[in-house]
Design a protein around this motif. Structure first.
Motif, PDB file in Angstrom:
ATOM      1  N   GLN A  83       0.836  -1.149  -0.121  1.00  5.81           N
ATOM      2  CA  GLN A  83      -0.145   0.039  -0.064  1.00  5.81           C
ATOM      3  C   GLN A  83       0.813   1.308   0.111  1.00  5.81           C
ATOM      4  O   GLN A  83       1.812   1.446   0.917  1.00  5.81           O
ATOM      5  CB  GLN A  83      -0.855   0.079   1.270  1.00  5.81           C
ATOM      6  CG  GLN A  83      -1.699   1.202   1.076  1.00  5.81           C
ATOM      7  CD  GLN A  83      -2.606   1.168   2.517  1.00  5.81           C
ATOM      8  OE1 GLN A  83      -2.916   0.087   3.250  1.00  5.81           O
ATOM      9  NE2 GLN A  83      -3.277   2.410   2.653  1.00  5.81           N
ATOM     10  N   ILE A  84       0.691   2.342  -0.965  1.00  4.87           N
ATOM     11  CA  ILE A  84       1.296   3.325  -1.140  1.00  4.87           C
ATOM     12  C   ILE A  84       1.023   4.302   0.236  1.00  4.87           C
ATOM     13  O   ILE A  84      -0.095   4.557   0.391  1.00  4.87           O
ATOM     14  CB  ILE A  84       1.277   3.995  -2.428  1.00  4.87           C
ATOM     15  CG1 ILE A  84       1.633   3.208  -3.587  1.00  4.87           C
ATOM     16  CG2 ILE A  84       1.915   5.373  -2.439  1.00  4.87           C
ATOM     17  CD1 ILE A  84       1.106   3.549  -4.896  1.00  4.87           C
ATOM     18  N   MET A  85       2.094   4.598   0.794  1.00  2.23           N
ATOM     19  CA  MET A  85       1.851   5.538   2.025  1.00  2.23           C
ATOM     20  C   MET A  85       2.219   6.963   1.949  1.00  2.23           C
ATOM     21  O   MET A  85       1.610   7.942   2.167  1.00  2.23           O
ATOM     22  CB  MET A  85       2.719   5.157   3.133  1.00  2.23           C
ATOM     23  CG  MET A  85       2.579   3.609   3.748  1.00  2.23           C
ATOM     24  SD  MET A  85       0.907   3.473   4.063  1.00  2.23           S
ATOM     25  CE  MET A  85       0.730   4.341   5.653  1.00  2.23           C
ATOM     26  N   GLY A  86       3.026   7.275   0.707  1.00  2.00           N
ATOM     27  CA  GLY A  86       3.551   8.614   0.646  1.00  2.00           C
ATOM     28  C   GLY A  86       4.855   8.851   0.025  1.00  2.00           C
ATOM     29  O   GLY A  86       5.474   7.647  -0.049  1.00  2.00           O
ATOM     30  N   LEU A  87       5.380   9.935  -0.099  1.00  5.19           N
ATOM     31  CA  LEU A  87       6.806  10.161  -0.739  1.00  5.19           C
ATOM     32  C   LEU A  87       7.407  10.818   0.538  1.00  5.19           C
ATOM     33  O   LEU A  87       6.875  11.939   1.065  1.00  5.19           O
ATOM     34  CB  LEU A  87       6.680  11.236  -1.844  1.00  5.19           C
ATOM     35  CG  LEU A  87       7.933  11.528  -2.625  1.00  5.19           C
ATOM     36  CD1 LEU A  87       8.389  10.355  -3.085  1.00  5.19           C
ATOM     37  CD2 LEU A  87       7.685  12.754  -3.331  1.00  5.19           C
ATOM     38  N   ALA A  88       8.467   9.994   0.951  1.00  5.46           N
ATOM     39  CA  ALA A  88       9.287  10.643   1.988  1.00  5.46           C
ATOM     40  C   ALA A  88      10.456  11.306   1.741  1.00  5.46           C
ATOM     41  O   ALA A  88      11.240  10.844   0.693  1.00  5.46           O
ATOM     42  CB  ALA A  88       9.748   9.491   2.803  1.00  5.46           C
ATOM     43  N   HIS A  89      10.602  12.534   2.372  1.00  9.37           N
ATOM     44  CA  HIS A  89      11.862  13.375   1.749  1.00  9.37           C
ATOM     45  C   HIS A  89      12.918  13.171   3.099  1.00  9.37           C
ATOM     46  O   HIS A  89      13.910  13.935   2.797  1.00  9.37           O
ATOM     47  CB  HIS A  89      11.571  14.701   1.725  1.00  9.37           C
ATOM     48  CG  HIS A  89      10.390  14.828   0.539  1.00  9.37           C
ATOM     49  ND1 HIS A  89      11.184  14.958  -0.830  1.00  9.37           N
ATOM     50  CD2 HIS A  89       9.452  14.852   0.247  1.00  9.37           C
ATOM     51  CE1 HIS A  89      10.240  15.227  -1.762  1.00  9.37           C
ATOM     52  NE2 HIS A  89       9.097  15.206  -0.927  1.00  9.37           N
ATOM     53  N   SER A  90      12.828  12.388   4.032  1.00  6.38           N
ATOM     54  CA  SER A  90      13.450  12.281   5.367  1.00  6.38           C
ATOM     55  C   SER A  90      13.170  10.986   5.991  1.00  6.38           C
ATOM     56  O   SER A  90      11.933  10.500   5.646  1.00  6.38           O
ATOM     57  CB  SER A  90      13.436  13.601   6.134  1.00  6.38           C
ATOM     58  OG  SER A  90      12.031  13.564   6.902  1.00  6.38           O
TER      59      SER A  90
END
Length: 74
Positions: free
Chosen positions: A24-31
Motif C-alpha cells: 500500500q502506497i503511504m506517500g513520498l518521504a523526503h527524510s
C-alpha cells in the motif's frame, strides 16, 4: 511482492522516495522523519528501531536514509 513488508523505493529525480507498507502506497518521504510518520500511520508507532532491519525494511535503488538524487545540490 517483496519479502520485507516496508519498501522504501528508488529516489525520484526531484527528490524523495515512495514508501509502501504491505504493497500500500503511504506517500513520498523526503527524510527519515517522513518515513517514520508513514509507519506510525500504518500502525507501527515505534518503527525507528526497524529502519535498518532488512526483515522489516527494504531500501531499493540507493543507500538507506538518503532521499536526494546524487546529482542534486545540497
Amino acid at each position: 511482492m517483496r519479502d520485507a513488508p516496508i519498501v522504501v523505493h528508488r529516489i525520484s529525480q526531484p527528490g524523495g522516495r515512495r514508501v509502501t507498507v504491505r504493497d500500500q502506497i503511504m506517500g513520498l518521504a523526503h527524510s527519515d522523519r517522513d518515513l517514520l510518520e508513514f509507519l506510525r500511520q500504518a500502525g507501527l508507532p515505534d518503527a525507528d528501531d526497524l529502519l535498518d532491519d532488512p526483515t522489516w525494511v527494504e531500501w531499493v535503488g540507493g543507500r538507506a536514509h538518503e532521499y536526494r538524487p546524487t546529482d542534486a545540490p545540497r
